[in-house]
Enzyme design. Structure first.
Site, PDB file in Angstrom:
ATOM      1  N   CYS A  88      -7.883 -27.981  10.828  1.00 57.64           N
ATOM      2  CA  CYS A  88      -9.125 -28.750  10.956  1.00 57.64           C
ATOM      3  C   CYS A  88      -8.894 -30.241  10.726  1.00 57.64           C
ATOM      4  O   CYS A  88      -9.659 -31.070  11.209  1.00 57.64           O
ATOM      5  CB  CYS A  88     -10.177 -28.213   9.989  1.00 57.64           C
ATOM      6  SG  CYS A  88     -10.784 -26.579  10.485  1.00 57.64           S
ATOM      7  N   HIS A  92      -6.120 -21.306  10.150  1.00 55.19           N
ATOM      8  CA  HIS A  92      -7.496 -21.664   9.804  1.00 55.19           C
ATOM      9  C   HIS A  92      -8.258 -20.497   9.194  1.00 55.19           C
ATOM     10  O   HIS A  92      -8.936 -20.654   8.172  1.00 55.19           O
ATOM     11  CB  HIS A  92      -8.282 -22.192  11.003  1.00 55.19           C
ATOM     12  CG  HIS A  92      -9.742 -22.289  10.664  1.00 55.19           C
ATOM     13  ND1 HIS A  92     -10.257 -23.321   9.904  1.00 55.19           N
ATOM     14  CD2 HIS A  92     -10.770 -21.431  10.879  1.00 55.19           C
ATOM     15  CE1 HIS A  92     -11.542 -23.109   9.687  1.00 55.19           C
ATOM     16  NE2 HIS A  92     -11.878 -21.963  10.266  1.00 55.19           N
ATOM     17  N   ASP A 100       0.851  -1.183   0.000  1.00 50.84           N
ATOM     18  CA  ASP A 100       0.000   0.000   0.000  1.00 50.84           C
ATOM     19  C   ASP A 100       0.889   1.236   0.000  1.00 50.84           C
ATOM     20  O   ASP A 100       2.113   1.151   0.045  1.00 50.84           O
ATOM     21  CB  ASP A 100      -0.971  -0.024   1.174  1.00 50.84           C
ATOM     22  CG  ASP A 100      -0.260  -0.014   2.512  1.00 50.84           C
ATOM     23  OD1 ASP A 100       0.972   0.134   2.547  1.00 50.84           O
ATOM     24  OD2 ASP A 100      -0.937  -0.170   3.542  1.00 50.84           O
ATOM     25  N   CYS A 125      -8.260 -27.504   5.878  1.00 47.30           N
ATOM     26  CA  CYS A 125      -6.956 -26.963   6.285  1.00 47.30           C
ATOM     27  C   CYS A 125      -6.276 -27.887   7.279  1.00 47.30           C
ATOM     28  O   CYS A 125      -6.893 -28.733   7.909  1.00 47.30           O
ATOM     29  CB  CYS A 125      -7.083 -25.553   6.855  1.00 47.30           C
ATOM     30  SG  CYS A 125      -7.515 -25.452   8.608  1.00 47.30           S
ATOM     31  N   CYS A 136     -13.870 -27.921   6.421  1.00 49.79           N
ATOM     32  CA  CYS A 136     -12.611 -27.254   6.066  1.00 49.79           C
ATOM     33  C   CYS A 136     -11.498 -28.276   5.909  1.00 49.79           C
ATOM     34  O   CYS A 136     -11.346 -29.186   6.724  1.00 49.79           O
ATOM     35  CB  CYS A 136     -12.256 -26.238   7.145  1.00 49.79           C
ATOM     36  SG  CYS A 136     -10.679 -25.400   6.854  1.00 49.79           S
ATOM     37  N   PHE A 143      -2.782   5.385   4.271  1.00 49.10           N
ATOM     38  CA  PHE A 143      -3.791   5.023   5.265  1.00 49.10           C
ATOM     39  C   PHE A 143      -3.187   4.975   6.668  1.00 49.10           C
ATOM     40  O   PHE A 143      -3.774   5.479   7.622  1.00 49.10           O
ATOM     41  CB  PHE A 143      -4.426   3.678   4.912  1.00 49.10           C
ATOM     42  CG  PHE A 143      -5.477   3.252   5.899  1.00 49.10           C
ATOM     43  CD1 PHE A 143      -6.729   3.855   5.904  1.00 49.10           C
ATOM     44  CD2 PHE A 143      -5.212   2.265   6.842  1.00 49.10           C
ATOM     45  CE1 PHE A 143      -7.701   3.478   6.824  1.00 49.10           C
ATOM     46  CE2 PHE A 143      -6.178   1.889   7.766  1.00 49.10           C
ATOM     47  CZ  PHE A 143      -7.422   2.489   7.759  1.00 49.10           C
ATOM     48  N   ASP A 150      -8.240  -6.916   0.453  1.00 53.59           N
ATOM     49  CA  ASP A 150      -7.339  -7.277   1.546  1.00 53.59           C
ATOM     50  C   ASP A 150      -7.983  -6.838   2.844  1.00 53.59           C
ATOM     51  O   ASP A 150      -8.784  -5.900   2.858  1.00 53.59           O
ATOM     52  CB  ASP A 150      -5.987  -6.566   1.415  1.00 53.59           C
ATOM     53  CG  ASP A 150      -6.079  -5.113   1.851  1.00 53.59           C
ATOM     54  OD1 ASP A 150      -6.596  -4.291   1.068  1.00 53.59           O
ATOM     55  OD2 ASP A 150      -5.687  -4.801   2.991  1.00 53.59           O
TER      56      ASP A 150
END
Lengths: 417, 417
Positions: B350, B376, B91, B347, B345, B95, B307
């Site tokens: 999990c 996760h 970025d 992943c 899930c 910000f 994002d």
């Protein structure tokens, strides 16, 4: 079966061996990473597997306080709770009761203590410590002992040693009567409100790389209870403690009460003299040591098992062990250093990241600093023990420190997880 | 080449596409995990790869303060510094200057601000922000903008938007004159005191799974500079900002200044109306959003890139996203829950750990809690976007939320790292 132990190569005092527990085959001498409260701090279990850890340690005192022994038992024991299907050893809780808790009151029966977390009052006896360790379900558990403070008067050390011996007998008696209650031991112990016997949790645990003794059903197995030798810094009391503990009879023996502030030369003297009185055909475990030079030295004296928080705790403080010496990664000199931490290390941290990046992560207080530093230090310790075993197999006494870290890397090929 | 972008399937307002940068091919709509200071907090880079992240975000403000732009440049740019060879977007720093720093003084030329870390004084202009982002060397960099506060008077929003437009022109001018200075762009930029062009650091980075555009040499590539549309919550000012930014001409356009405290219905209204004025053949990036429902909704409106710190930050606070809703893992109700976080899930968290264990790790303040929770949540976000793309390819407008999380899992087979 609880455990079997066979030495395979003996050179002088040092030896290699194979320790088989219900969950793993372990090559000794072995270093056991400390997973205090059901986690080796910062390291996912699959990475511990990749590092080649075959056995880790859990602290009964910490697990008893949080999440609680009953929770772990309900969840199927510590292996299943933390999803670790290799071997685990739990300590007796004795050391933490004496080092961490406050306002303890001790008598022949046991010890009342206050939690270091919230001040709540608790009680450990040899029997309740056994009950806790049976519920946690580690492969190897430890008799409840009193860890004598240092320095201490000889009369105090003697009294403490004698009580530890009586507690060892009570620990064994309780264990023998209740060892079938281990969560993975008997089918009946699975009858809990929460079923842990199947489902995606356990099914998802990868099993490659885990050497499960063939032809054995876990349900026939039990835990193994080790005795602990105390006796402070007095060689004669250590001898007496060893003989009394051996007389009670255990499948393995630990030397406790060292690394409590005494000079290192004294530690070595006590270790060496105590080992003489422990059976050569049983595993010998030196509790709570040490730095890399020390674990090599003690392996050279014939110690088979060691554990220490040093690699994990030092990593979280930015102190990293390498084949070229210690590195304090917080130092500004590493800010633009593109080299790996240790050019002789095959760990995933040294293979991928630079000192400059690790220094930045640490300086920025990033979680990843603790994760990566810990992975490297554990890799260094486990690799060091691999080199020690290799040396002994080659017929060298590993007591000779020089050369251990300059050998070609003897790591096995990386396990593809 | 800097980037190419092609839409592949358009259903109503929503579309899928392929964004090719010098370091990755990215399927859009895409969610970009936030790696604030060169690390997606708690997640090793190889696990980000395993999760299928093709692009991550770095914050120029944070990296500028620590480790410093010059250090990253000396180390070969952000990709090499953090050992991440897929795509990165930085970025502009605008910000964070406006949200984190103190005592800022702004004029037409730029902004003076004090570091939130140590109070030291710094200065960003469109030119210096470009210089910083070129040194960091992300694939995609952002024009320096002023993020208007909410609420604000219309006259204030107009003045701010107009200055952002002038800053966009200055950003582009500086970028065009200096884009060859990217660390991975020209050989000459590697001529630094510390050589980063070879050695074990870079050599150790695994490359499998990284789709490198074929036939392209990195040295011919440059970064891509995106413009940012501002204009507060006024549709007319947003239209004007979009038109002025498009007139300057960029290979991609972002919508900034949203999710700054306004009601969600207003966010959606501004996103939808602003998108009308952005070219359909260029990637459209909505900055700083959102929760899982929001990223699905905005993808449905035709946003290509998003994002947000939400998956990572929420994870560290124990808030976990699942196909069955949100879980606050600290709750005692999960203490003996043997089920995985999310049965739908795939992943590694999990697949291996129970809610009971994750609850224990969080309650015990273990580092591993933050690591596993973050893995996760990122998996859930990336999987959500995979499902969105799948829906669009099937011809469904992904704006329809129902059904996104009840589809069969559309994850690709696990990458063997």
């Amino acid at each position: 079966m609880s455990i079997t132990f066979q030495t395979s190569s003996v050179v002088g005092q040092s030896r290699t061996g194979r320790l088989v527990t219900p969950h793993a085959e372990i090559e000794t001498p072995v270093f056991m990473p400390v997973g205090t409260v059901g986690s080796v701090k910062g390291v996912p279990q699959d990475i511990l597997e990749e590092l080649g850890a075959q056995i880790i340690l859990g602290n009964t005192y910490h697990l008893y306080l949080r999440p609680g022994v009953e929770t772990v038992r309900q969840m199927g024991g510590l292996h299943r709770f933390m999803s670790w299907d290799r071997a685990i050893l739990t300590d007796s809780g004795g050391f933490q009761v004496f080092s961490l808790s406050e306002l303890r009151k001790l008598n022949e029966d046991g010890v009342t203590f206050r939690s270091h977390l919230d001040g709540s009052s608790h009680y450990f006896s040899p029997e309740s410590a056994m009950q806790a360790q049976i519920s946690l379900g580690a492969d190897i558990i430890m008799a409840f002992d009193e860890c004598t403070e240092y320095p201490a008067e000889l009369s105090r050390v003697r009294a403490s040693m004698e009580m530890t011996a009586r507690w060892a007998a009570r620990s064994k008696k309780y264990f023998e009567a209740h060892k079938s209650e281990v969560p993975w031991g008997e089918v009946s112990s699975f009858e809990s409100p929460v079923s842990c016997s199947a489902g995606p949790l356990w099914a998802g645990v990868p099993t490659q790389g885990v050497r499960q003794p063939k032809g054995l059903s876990l349900r026939e197995d039990t835990q193994a209870l080790f005795g602990i030798v105390q006796g402070g810094m007095d060689r004669e009391l250590r001898r007496e403690s060893a003989e009394r503990t051996v007389e009670i009879g255990f499948p393995g023996y630990a030397i406790g009460g060292l690394s409590v502030g005494e000079p290192r030369a004294l530690t070595r003297e006590i270790v060496e003299s105590t080992l003489e009185y422990l059976p050569k055909d049983k595993p010998r475990y030196l509790m709570g040591v040490g730095n890399p030079e020390e674990i090599v030295e003690y392996a050279g004296l014939g110690v088979d098992m060691m554990d220490c928080v040093q690699p994990t705790r030092a990593a979280r403080h930015g102190l990293l062990f390498t084949s070229q010496g210690r590195i304090s990664i917080k130092q500004a000199r590493y800010a633009q250093d593109p080299e790996p931490l240790d050019p002789n290390c095959g760990c995933r941290v040294c293979q991928r990241y630079s000192r400059g990046y690790l220094r930045h992560l640490f300086a920025s207080n990033e979680i990843l600093a603790q994760v990566l530093n810990t992975i490297h230090n554990l890799s260094f310790y486990l690799d060091t023990m691999r080199r020690v075993r290799h040396s002994i197999l080659l017929g060298e006494e590993s007591r000779s420190l020089s050369g251990i870290w300059s050998q070609p890397n003897v790591r096995p090929p990386r396990i593809q997880a």
